[in-house]
Write a protein that holds these residues in place. Structure first.
Motif, PDB file in Angstrom:
ATOM      1  N   CYS A   1       0.948  -1.138   0.043  1.00 11.55           N
ATOM      2  CA  CYS A   1       0.059  -0.115  -0.099  1.00 11.55           C
ATOM      3  C   CYS A   1       0.833   1.415   0.047  1.00 11.55           C
ATOM      4  O   CYS A   1       0.243   2.410  -0.196  1.00 11.55           O
TER       5      CYS A   1
ATOM      6  N   PHE B   1     -11.718  -6.576   4.143  1.00 11.36           N
ATOM      7  CA  PHE B   1     -11.163  -6.140   2.999  1.00 11.36           C
ATOM      8  C   PHE B   1     -10.919  -6.978   1.988  1.00 11.36           C
ATOM      9  O   PHE B   1     -10.863  -8.242   2.010  1.00 11.36           O
TER      10      PHE B   1
ATOM     11  N   ASP C   1     -13.537  -1.150   6.611  1.00  9.00           N
ATOM     12  CA  ASP C   1     -13.282  -2.689   6.241  1.00  9.00           C
ATOM     13  C   ASP C   1     -12.022  -3.551   6.445  1.00  9.00           C
ATOM     14  O   ASP C   1     -12.042  -4.397   6.903  1.00  9.00           O
ATOM     15  N   TYR C   2     -11.035  -2.570   6.402  1.00  8.77           N
ATOM     16  CA  TYR C   2      -9.618  -2.883   6.753  1.00  8.77           C
ATOM     17  C   TYR C   2      -9.306  -3.379   8.221  1.00  8.77           C
ATOM     18  O   TYR C   2      -8.927  -4.431   8.711  1.00  8.77           O
TER      19      TYR C   2
ATOM     20  N   GLN D   1     -13.761   6.886   6.925  1.00 10.92           N
ATOM     21  CA  GLN D   1     -13.894   6.229   5.546  1.00 10.92           C
ATOM     22  C   GLN D   1     -14.243   4.606   5.755  1.00 10.92           C
ATOM     23  O   GLN D   1     -13.665   3.820   6.668  1.00 10.92           O
ATOM     24  N   LYS D   2     -15.053   4.349   5.035  1.00 10.83           N
ATOM     25  CA  LYS D   2     -15.589   2.927   4.681  1.00 10.83           C
ATOM     26  C   LYS D   2     -14.360   2.008   4.569  1.00 10.83           C
ATOM     27  O   LYS D   2     -14.432   0.834   5.204  1.00 10.83           O
ATOM     28  N   GLN D   3     -13.440   2.450   3.707  1.00 13.94           N
ATOM     29  CA  GLN D   3     -12.121   1.540   3.411  1.00 13.94           C
ATOM     30  C   GLN D   3     -11.373   1.378   4.625  1.00 13.94           C
ATOM     31  O   GLN D   3     -10.889   0.182   4.936  1.00 13.94           O
ATOM     32  N   THR D   4     -11.315   2.307   5.509  1.00 14.46           N
ATOM     33  CA  THR D   4     -10.489   2.075   6.852  1.00 14.46           C
ATOM     34  C   THR D   4     -11.293   0.957   7.701  1.00 14.46           C
ATOM     35  O   THR D   4     -10.833   0.108   8.149  1.00 14.46           O
TER      36      THR D   4
ATOM     37  N   ILE E   1      -5.614   7.366   2.788  1.00 12.03           N
ATOM     38  CA  ILE E   1      -6.913   7.307   2.771  1.00 12.03           C
ATOM     39  C   ILE E   1      -7.665   7.811   4.147  1.00 12.03           C
ATOM     40  O   ILE E   1      -8.486   8.885   3.800  1.00 12.03           O
TER      41      ILE E   1
ATOM     42  N   TYR F   1      -3.615   2.910   1.217  1.00 14.17           N
ATOM     43  CA  TYR F   1      -4.256   1.815   0.705  1.00 14.17           C
ATOM     44  C   TYR F   1      -3.785   2.289  -1.077  1.00 14.17           C
ATOM     45  O   TYR F   1      -4.098   3.331  -1.316  1.00 14.17           O
TER      46      TYR F   1
END
Lengths: 226, 252
Positions: free
Chosen positions: B42, B251, B245-246, B240-243, B226, B221
């Motif tokens: 990443c 993920f 999820d991780y 953040q959704k990505q955070t 992010i 990422y």
């Protein structure tokens, strides 16, 4: 595909839904007995269900403990598990209060007249309604339903206060009404507590969904944020 | 954030044509621990190595944007890279002591910097080993080879070696990933104590370690930053959704 952990969370959620439904049934059963409805059983079912609720309450604690120890949940998972433990506790209390209502109801003489006179049936129906709405709120993880539950709780609290006020006035002028009246006041306090527990559950759902603790906020504060 | 130690403005890094870091902008506060997390590839280690210009050693690398350490752009052509690396120490995933005595491992840096007085070196060795929380274990065997130490001791020795040249900033790239839980816990405790005097930036794959040791966390990422925020917020209510999820393991 759901991960093993997600399946564990789903399992926990379904157990809470189950215990919630049992408690909802307990409230309905207690209300039936209180209102002397013909189909009401004499408390055997309610006692049996209480044991089931207690067992599920312990099971939920065990699952949460194991998730904390082994999975170290964070973010929304953490909030869900924290809420799960609290909600289970609130539900268990709702079950206990239902039993207490049944016990107190047995001491109320000439119940039917008193129920009509002090609007007990309406209050009871409202408490049944808030219990059902709370279960839906949890099952659908609907943070928005919290506001509706807050309003309903406020109505129930006001109705209980009014009824208790009237009962006390009745007891002042009619000494024969004291024993039944006292028991009825306790029943109303229990109904009010059930409604409060439902509101607490809705608050935990709100916390899970929105990551904000609203425990001691007033509904108006909550509404002004939306 | 007050007391910003490192200010990064639109920093991009290319390996040849490939963009490995994409316009990173962030403030790293002084005397705090900042954790960099994110999946393999990443860009978090690449970013860490930008802070002391370690990427200069890789051919084909080009960098745009600014990396201001205490207000000075370390990529400015007038800046002496050796001076930067004196101020910014680094600890790697695999401990890498010199094949020398414990004493000489610590004294090596100060000697290069011109300190040859024995008493002064003795003092630096003791102070550095004390700061690295390993003095009591090693004080009676300073002349033994550093290679005879356990993995956890070697890593703390390397931290001590870094401290001996009095840096301001310490970069740590997976410093405990090869260590057992007891050594890991000692390193984490050490990080906690060192932040009073140093600014620490740590790359870790261990989410709980990031949560336990850091004040701020930055999630990377695919070469992008992010989200960065207080560790407590990142691990309880990431924006953040990505955070989310991780860190919750959902993920991909």
């Amino acid at each position: 595909m759901a991960t093993h952990f997600e399946m564990e969370l789903d399992n926990l959620k379904s157990i809470i839904k189950k215990i919630g439904k049992l408690a909802e049934g307990q409230v309905s059963e207690a209300v039936k007995i209180l209102l002397q409805e013909p189909e009401a059983a004499e408390g055997k079912i309610i006692k049996k269900t209480e044991n089931k609720i207690d067992k599920l309450d312990v099971k939920i604690d065990e699952i949460c403990q194991s998730i904390f120890a082994l999975k170290q949940p964070v973010a929304s998972d953490l909030r869900f598990i924290m809420s799960a433990m609290q909600i289970s506790n609130e539900i268990e209390r709702i079950g206990d209060l239902s039993i207490s209502i049944v016990k107190k109801a047995k001491n109320i003489k000439e119940k039917h007249d008193l129920i009509v006179k002090f609007n007990i049936a309406d209050i009871s129906r409202q408490v049944e309604l808030i219990t059902a709405k709370t279960n839906i709120c949890f099952a659908e993880q609907d943070g928005k339903a919290t506001g509706e539950i807050f309003v309903l709780n406020k109505d129930i609290r006001n109705s209980c206060e009014d009824a208790i006020h009237d009962i006390i006035n009745e007891m002042k002028v009619n000494s024969k009404a004291v024993v039944s009246g006292t028991n009825l006041v306790i029943v109303l306090k229990h109904l009010e507590r059930i409604s409060e527990h439902c509101t607490n559950i809705a608050e935990y759902v709100y916390f899970t969904v929105n990551a904000k603790i609203i425990k001691h906020d007033k509904f108006d504060d909550l509404r002004s944020e939306d | 954030m007050k007391d910003i130690k490192i200010k990064v403005n639109d920093l991009s890094l290319y390996y040849g044509e490939k963009k490995a870091l994409n316009e990173i902008t962030m403030d790293i506060p002084a005397n705090k621990v900042t954790a960099l997390i994110g999946p393999s590839g990443c860009g978090k280690s690449t970013f860490l190595r930008c802070i002391n210009r370690m990427n200069d050693l890789i051919s084909n690398v080009s960098i745009t944007g600014q990396m201001l350490v205490e207000g000075v752009d370390i990529y400015d052509k007038n800046v002496d890279v050796v001076n930067i690396r004196k101020k910014i120490g680094m600890v790697f995933q695999k401990s890498n002591p010199f094949p020398k005595s414990i004493y000489e491992n610590i004294a090596y840096g100060p000697r290069i910097n011109g300190i040859n007085n024995k008493a002064e070196l003795d003092e630096i060795v003791e102070k550095s080993l004390r700061q690295a929380a390993i003095w009591d274990e090693l004080k009676d065997r300073l002349e033994d080879s550093a290679l005879g130490l356990s993995g956890g001791q070697q890593q703390r020795l390397c931290i001590g070696r870094t401290l001996a040249v009095s840096p301001d900033i310490i970069l740590m790239d997976e410093p405990a990933s090869a260590l057992d839980p007891i050594s890991t816990s000692k390193i984490e405790e050490l990080i906690h104590e060192l932040k009073e005097q140093y600014t620490i930036i740590i790359v870790t794959h261990n989410m709980q370690q990031a949560a336990r040791t850091s004040d701020h966390t930055a999630f990377f990422y695919m070469g992008n930053l992010i989200e960065m925020g207080k560790t407590n917020s990142i691990f309880t209510k990431p924006m953040q959704k990505q955070t989310e999820d991780y860190i919750t393991g959902r993920f991909g």
